[in-house]
Design a protein around this motif. Structure first.
Motif, PDB file in Angstrom:
ATOM      1  N   ASP A  16      29.921 -33.437   5.858  1.00  0.00           N
ATOM      2  CA  ASP A  16      31.208 -33.124   5.242  1.00  0.00           C
ATOM      3  C   ASP A  16      31.502 -34.206   4.203  1.00  0.00           C
ATOM      4  O   ASP A  16      31.866 -35.336   4.554  1.00  0.00           O
ATOM      5  N   VAL A  62      35.188 -40.360   2.132  1.00  0.00           N
ATOM      6  CA  VAL A  62      34.529 -40.494   3.434  1.00  0.00           C
ATOM      7  C   VAL A  62      33.446 -39.432   3.559  1.00  0.00           C
ATOM      8  O   VAL A  62      33.650 -38.270   3.188  1.00  0.00           O
ATOM      9  N   ARG A  97      31.465 -37.564   6.419  1.00  0.00           N
ATOM     10  CA  ARG A  97      31.530 -37.336   7.857  1.00  0.00           C
ATOM     11  C   ARG A  97      30.258 -36.632   8.303  1.00  0.00           C
ATOM     12  O   ARG A  97      29.894 -35.578   7.773  1.00  0.00           O
ATOM     13  N   ARG A 116      28.373 -34.925  11.541  1.00  0.00           N
ATOM     14  CA  ARG A 116      28.652 -34.380  12.867  1.00  0.00           C
ATOM     15  C   ARG A 116      27.393 -33.688  13.374  1.00  0.00           C
ATOM     16  O   ARG A 116      26.852 -32.796  12.701  1.00  0.00           O
ATOM     17  N   GLY A 161      32.691 -48.199   8.647  1.00  0.00           N
ATOM     18  CA  GLY A 161      33.010 -46.898   9.219  1.00  0.00           C
ATOM     19  C   GLY A 161      33.137 -46.958  10.721  1.00  0.00           C
ATOM     20  O   GLY A 161      33.293 -48.021  11.319  1.00  0.00           O
ATOM     21  N   ASP A 206      29.946 -37.977  16.118  1.00  0.00           N
ATOM     22  CA  ASP A 206      30.788 -37.858  14.926  1.00  0.00           C
ATOM     23  C   ASP A 206      30.868 -39.224  14.256  1.00  0.00           C
ATOM     24  O   ASP A 206      31.349 -40.190  14.853  1.00  0.00           O
ATOM     25  N   ARG A 249      31.931 -41.421  10.663  1.00  0.00           N
ATOM     26  CA  ARG A 249      32.676 -41.439   9.404  1.00  0.00           C
ATOM     27  C   ARG A 249      32.266 -42.685   8.627  1.00  0.00           C
ATOM     28  O   ARG A 249      32.473 -43.806   9.091  1.00  0.00           O
ATOM     29  N   ASP A 309      38.982 -33.205  15.696  1.00  0.00           N
ATOM     30  CA  ASP A 309      38.584 -34.608  15.747  1.00  0.00           C
ATOM     31  C   ASP A 309      38.880 -35.243  17.087  1.00  0.00           C
ATOM     32  O   ASP A 309      38.358 -36.286  17.413  1.00  0.00           O
TER      33      ASP A 309
END
Length: 442
Positions: free
Chosen positions: A329, A334, A336, A338, A385, A399, A401, A432
């Motif tokens: 993402d 940022v 992300r 996942r 992060g 997950d 970031r 989240d």
């Protein structure tokens, strides 16, 4: 302590002996021209020995020694007719008092000396003064100079000591930084080797184990041969990639005297190959890209790749999953990552709360945190992060970031990794709040 005092005591003894020798020779020469009664001569020699002998303790008791030498001079000069240079002993004692940090005492002793000499001269009959005004002024300057030089020596010694302590502190700090840098470098190398070798060996183990399982069912020879061929080909490809990454990592370590590399050993550009290798172990691996990819710095690119790699390794080794979804993402500031699977390691819906430190339950480890999860979390934290991993209803989720650098208008967008051509429903919610820690026994 006694050993450290011996050299100083030896020097003081040599100085005291030298002063005694000068005063004695002067007194003997003057006695040849100006003889005096035996009693007064004996008293004068006794005062000389006392005044010069006291210099042995001038560093240990500077004020007391200065007082003793002053009293010896105060009695010696009115008593003796030779007027030997016993005042040298008092001058040395006064200087030592100031040099040892007793500045107030040194000033007081100098003032008392001048006052005593002045009063003594005032009591003399006219025409019988021993010291005229010029000599008294010179004596005043002489005593002030002794105190000033002693104070300057004290400041110089203190400054040199401070410089020495600062140098020692800087050396200790440099050694501490070197040890810290070495420790950080060892941890970085350990993470790299763990991710490279752990991922590849896990895939090889799964692929060869699956092939042996099929062959143990005693299929037809042509089927068994095809199964073995597929397994060997997968092992060959996986080991070839592992050797490539391992050689690249070791090559960077050998070039210790060269500048830091500008390109990472691996990055998100190699994500399709990574997904293909994981899919070769029997997993249904799907990728999804949201947002607009941007060029990444080498460290960030490598960290993102390693997090996906380690997550797939954990799924392959421990999760007993069938499907894995890797989502990238791309936000404005940022990135992300996942990674979700449908393995059977999830706790009940009312299980433990999210743990953002990377600890918790997962992959059947009983809550023990392995080096894999720790390494992923360390990579994320090193770049500013965060990473969370935990079991969720229906599977497991990692997950991460990672903050993105400010966009550069001169750079073109990065090519997006190849996404799954037949998207499937996401195995888990995008909420989240489901992120938390997961253990890795690796």
């Amino acid at each position: 302590m006694a050993l450290s005092l011996r050299p100083a005591r030896t020097r003081d003894a040599v100085v005291a002996l030298a002063v005694l020798l000068v005063v004695a020779v002067w007194t003997l020469v003057m006695a040849h021209y100006e003889p005096e009664p035996a009693g007064r001569a004996a008293a004068g020699w006794a005062l000389i020995v006392i005044g010069c002998g006291a210099l042995l303790w001038r560093r240990e008791q500077p004020v007391a020694v200065a007082v003793v030498t002053l009293l010896a001079c105060g009695v010696y000069y009115p008593l003796s007719a030779q007027d030997g240079p016993l005042l040298i002993a008092f001058a040395l004692a006064l200087y030592t008092t100031a040099a040892e940090g007793r500045f107030a005492a040194a000033v007081a002793l100098a003032a008392v000396t001048l006052l005593a000499v002045g009063l003594g001269e005032l009591r003399q009959r006219p025409g019988h003064r021993q010291i005229d005004d010029t000599s008294l002024a010179m004596m005043t300057g002489w005593l002030i100079s002794l105190v000033a030089v002693g104070r300057a020596q004290r400041n110089r010694v203190a400054y040199l000591h401070e410089v020495e302590q600062r140098a020692l502190a800087a050396e200790r700090e440099q050694e501490a930084r070197a040890r810290q840098s070495a420790t950080e470098e060892r941890l970085r190398i350990a993470r790299e080797l763990h991710d490279i070798i752990g991922h590849s060996v896990s895939l090889i183990n799964v692929q060869s184990g699956a092939a042996l399982h099929r062959i143990d069912k005693k299929p037809a020879p042509e089927i068994a041969l095809g199964t073995a061929r597929e397994a060997l080909q997968a092992v060959r490809d996986t080991s070839k990639e592992a050797l490539r990454e391992l050689r690249a990592t070791l090559g960077l370590l050998r070039r210790a005297d060269e500048a830091a590399p500008t390109a990472p050993v691996s990055g998100l550009a190699l994500l399709p190959e990574l997904v293909a290798r994981a899919a070769g172990s029997g997993l249904d691996v799907r990728t999804r890209v949201d947002g607009r990819p941007v060029p990444l710095p080498p460290q960030l690119d490598l960290a993102a790749y390693r997090i996906v790699q380690e997550s797939l390794t954990n799924v392959t080794r421990h999760a007993r999953a069938c499907t894995v979804v890797v989502t990238l993402d791309w936000g404005e500031r940022v990135l992300r990552l996942r990674i979700e699977d449908d393995g059977g390691g999830a706790p009940a819906p009312d299980g433990p709360p999210a743990d953002t430190t990377g600890s918790g339950t997962g992959y059947g480890t009983g809550g023990a945190v392995g080096s894999g999860i720790r390494g992923m979390a360390e990579r994320a934290r090193a770049l500013g992060g965060e990473l969370t991993a935990r079991a969720v209803p229906g599977g497991f989720r990692v997950d991460a970031r990672l903050p993105l650098p400010a966009p550069d208008p001169h750079l073109s967008p990065a090519p997006a990794p190849e996404a799954d051509s037949h998207p499937h429903p996401h195995p888990h919610s995008d909420s989240d709040s489901d992120s938390a820690g997961k253990a890795d026994p690796a």
